[in-house]
Scaffold this motif. Structure first.
Motif: not given
Length: 124
Positions: A39-44
């Motif tokens: 689950k990619p997000d901005a932090e990853k």
């Protein structure tokens, strides 16, 4: 006629290596997708290695302290790779080998002290 049965162990070894390396690469990605861990997000997706965004103006200023720390790590990693063979062969090199390594370590210690004093290791 050439007897190719002698190459069977090599072919088996290469086949097993290809299967295992493929499994080690693709199996974790498949498990992550199936279990929902992907689950990619901005932090990853943010940059974590170089310390600045990769796709910006190439003329922008950036802090070089990351590179200084990376070079220091490589320097002391190489030092460790020199220390192991030296320690193993110290019996044969004697006092000359010991004194040469002490000079080498002294030069590295002076360089580390200089780097520390100049603030290259301070992280902000």
């Amino acid at each position: 006629m050439v007897d190719l049965s002698q190459y069977l162990p090599i072919a088996l070894f290469l086949g097993i290596a290809v299967v295992l390396s493929t499994a080690f690469v693709f199996l974790p990605m498949g498990v992550a997708r199936l279990t929902g861990a992907h689950k990619p997000d901005a932090e990853k997706l943010s940059e974590y290695e170089c310390g600045f965004p990769a796709f910006e103006d190439p003329r922008s200023k950036f802090d070089v302290k990351f590179y200084l720390v990376a070079i220091s790590f490589l320097l002391f990693d190489l030092e460790a790779s020199f220390l192991f063979p030296w320690a193993v062969s110290l019996e044969f090199t004697g006092v000359v080998g010991w004194s040469a390594m002490m000079i080498f370590l002294g030069i590295l210690a002076i360089g580390l002290a200089y780097e520390w004093k100049m603030g290259a290791l301070d992280w902000q």
